[in-house]
Design a protein around this motif. Structure first.
Motif, PDB file in Angstrom:
ATOM      1  N   UNK A   1       0.701  -1.228  -0.168  1.00  0.00           N
ATOM      2  CA  UNK A   1       0.185  -0.076  -0.049  1.00  0.00           C
ATOM      3  C   UNK A   1       1.117   1.322  -0.012  1.00  0.00           C
ATOM      4  N   UNK A   2       1.925   1.400   0.940  1.00  0.00           N
ATOM      5  CA  UNK A   2       2.691   2.443   1.130  1.00  0.00           C
ATOM      6  C   UNK A   2       3.731   2.807  -0.421  1.00  0.00           C
ATOM      7  N   UNK A   3       4.078   1.574  -1.027  1.00  0.00           N
ATOM      8  CA  UNK A   3       4.587   1.629  -2.415  1.00  0.00           C
ATOM      9  C   UNK A   3       3.716   2.286  -3.382  1.00  0.00           C
ATOM     10  N   UNK A   4       2.466   1.805  -3.539  1.00  0.00           N
ATOM     11  CA  UNK A   4       1.442   2.235  -4.218  1.00  0.00           C
ATOM     12  C   UNK A   4       1.171   3.843  -4.025  1.00  0.00           C
ATOM     13  N   UNK A   5       1.254   4.289  -2.764  1.00  0.00           N
ATOM     14  CA  UNK A   5       0.922   5.678  -2.404  1.00  0.00           C
ATOM     15  C   UNK A   5       2.183   6.693  -2.771  1.00  0.00           C
ATOM     16  N   UNK A   6       3.294   6.121  -2.627  1.00  0.00           N
ATOM     17  CA  UNK A   6       4.507   6.977  -2.941  1.00  0.00           C
ATOM     18  C   UNK A   6       4.638   6.911  -4.487  1.00  0.00           C
ATOM     19  N   UNK A   7       4.370   5.920  -5.045  1.00  0.00           N
ATOM     20  CA  UNK A   7       4.338   5.767  -6.651  1.00  0.00           C
ATOM     21  C   UNK A   7       3.358   6.948  -7.501  1.00  0.00           C
ATOM     22  N   UNK A   8       2.400   6.879  -6.510  1.00  0.00           N
ATOM     23  CA  UNK A   8       1.447   7.820  -7.189  1.00  0.00           C
ATOM     24  C   UNK A   8       1.637   9.239  -6.831  1.00  0.00           C
ATOM     25  N   UNK A   9       2.114   9.563  -5.744  1.00  0.00           N
ATOM     26  CA  UNK A   9       3.121  10.913  -5.263  1.00  0.00           C
ATOM     27  C   UNK A   9       4.059  11.124  -6.325  1.00  0.00           C
ATOM     28  N   UNK A  10       5.105  10.193  -6.618  1.00  0.00           N
ATOM     29  CA  UNK A  10       6.056  10.388  -7.735  1.00  0.00           C
ATOM     30  C   UNK A  10       5.306  10.676  -8.976  1.00  0.00           C
ATOM     31  N   UNK A  11       4.353   9.878  -9.275  1.00  0.00           N
ATOM     32  CA  UNK A  11       4.013  10.052 -10.821  1.00  0.00           C
ATOM     33  C   UNK A  11       3.280  11.448 -11.106  1.00  0.00           C
ATOM     34  N   UNK A  12       2.840  11.941  -9.785  1.00  0.00           N
ATOM     35  CA  UNK A  12       1.995  13.197 -10.083  1.00  0.00           C
ATOM     36  C   UNK A  12       3.188  14.364  -9.535  1.00  0.00           C
ATOM     37  N   UNK A  13       4.153  14.172  -9.450  1.00  0.00           N
ATOM     38  CA  UNK A  13       5.352  15.074  -9.205  1.00  0.00           C
ATOM     39  C   UNK A  13       5.365  15.739  -7.841  1.00  0.00           C
ATOM     40  N   UNK A  14       5.047  15.216  -6.907  1.00  0.00           N
ATOM     41  CA  UNK A  14       4.923  15.755  -5.601  1.00  0.00           C
ATOM     42  C   UNK A  14       6.271  15.167  -5.042  1.00  0.00           C
ATOM     43  N   UNK A  15       6.927  15.999  -4.113  1.00  0.00           N
ATOM     44  CA  UNK A  15       8.227  15.704  -3.476  1.00  0.00           C
ATOM     45  C   UNK A  15       8.145  14.583  -2.404  1.00  0.00           C
ATOM     46  N   UNK A  16       8.820  13.824  -2.463  1.00  0.00           N
ATOM     47  CA  UNK A  16       8.996  12.797  -1.511  1.00  0.00           C
ATOM     48  C   UNK A  16      10.613  12.585  -0.991  1.00  0.00           C
ATOM     49  N   UNK A  17      10.848  12.797   0.498  1.00  0.00           N
ATOM     50  CA  UNK A  17      11.974  12.816   0.990  1.00  0.00           C
ATOM     51  C   UNK A  17      12.415  11.670   2.106  1.00  0.00           C
ATOM     52  N   UNK A  18      13.445  11.299   2.306  1.00  0.00           N
ATOM     53  CA  UNK A  18      13.863  10.647   3.387  1.00  0.00           C
ATOM     54  C   UNK A  18      15.077  11.335   4.022  1.00  0.00           C
ATOM     55  N   UNK A  19      15.174  11.313   5.466  1.00  0.00           N
ATOM     56  CA  UNK A  19      16.321  11.577   6.095  1.00  0.00           C
ATOM     57  C   UNK A  19      17.177  10.288   6.512  1.00  0.00           C
ATOM     58  N   UNK A  20      18.479  10.102   6.068  1.00  0.00           N
ATOM     59  CA  UNK A  20      19.156   8.966   6.344  1.00  0.00           C
ATOM     60  C   UNK A  20      20.432   9.367   7.170  1.00  0.00           C
TER      61      UNK A  20
END
Length: 181
Positions: free
Chosen positions: A52-71
């Motif tokens: 489910x999370x993979x699908x959510x982030x794929x949709x955000x990416x597909x529509x051009x929204x920024x997704x970030x991680x702190x590592x």
């Protein structure tokens, strides 16, 4: 999802902020799952699966929204943030809503602030005009103060609108102008 690209450097002992990659989804799912199960910041009551999370982030990416991680320096995910649609209607296309979650072992170390600063910058670069924060629980002083400290203004509180852990919980609304800051 894109290749891992550095967005913002953190203090040496922490690591950096970069674009979320597919390899990060399991760690992001675990962090989010913890907050769903133990806190009121998330409005979900059942932790979503990796799929489910993979699908959510794929949709955000597909529509051009920024997704970030702190590592950290070993590329272990310490937290994540994204800006997504505030509402689905076309009239809201210039407004985004932020979400930030930090691993429970790393809270209070400035990771949430660095993620929010970075997601604001990314949203500005993408031309968004407003950013909304929809914060679960008026007792969530950490998130409220974080947003306030980065220029968000309180625009209202919906009293007892969320039901979680057998009680009604407030939702705090804050906003920040992305054009004039």
């Amino acid at each position: 999802m894109t290749a891992k690209s550095v967005i913002h450097s953190l203090p040496d002992h922490i690591g950096l902020i970069r674009t979320l990659a597919i390899d990060d989804i399991a760690a992001v799912t675990a962090i989010y799952g913890h907050h769903v199960k133990t806190g009121t910041a998330s409005f979900e009551t059942v932790a979503p699966s990796v799929e489910v999370m993979t699908s959510r982030f794929a949709q955000l990416h597909k529509t051009g929204y920024p997704t970030l991680v702190a590592v950290d320096t070993d590329d272990t995910v310490l937290g994540f943030a994204y800006a997504g649609p505030h509402k689905p209607r076309a009239a809201y296309k210039h407004t985004v809503e932020d979400s930030i979650y930090v691993h429970p072992d790393h809270m209070g170390m400035g990771i949430g602030k660095a993620l929010l600063v970075s997601i604001i910058k990314q949203a500005q670069l993408l031309g968004y005009k407003q950013m909304m924060a929809v914060i679960g629980d008026s007792d969530n002083h950490g998130s409220i103060n974080l947003h306030k400290g980065l220029g968000f203004t309180h625009i209202g509180t919906a009293l007892k609108i969320e039901f979680k852990f057998n009680k009604m919980i407030d939702v705090v609304y804050m906003r920040r102008d992305l054009e004039n800051s």
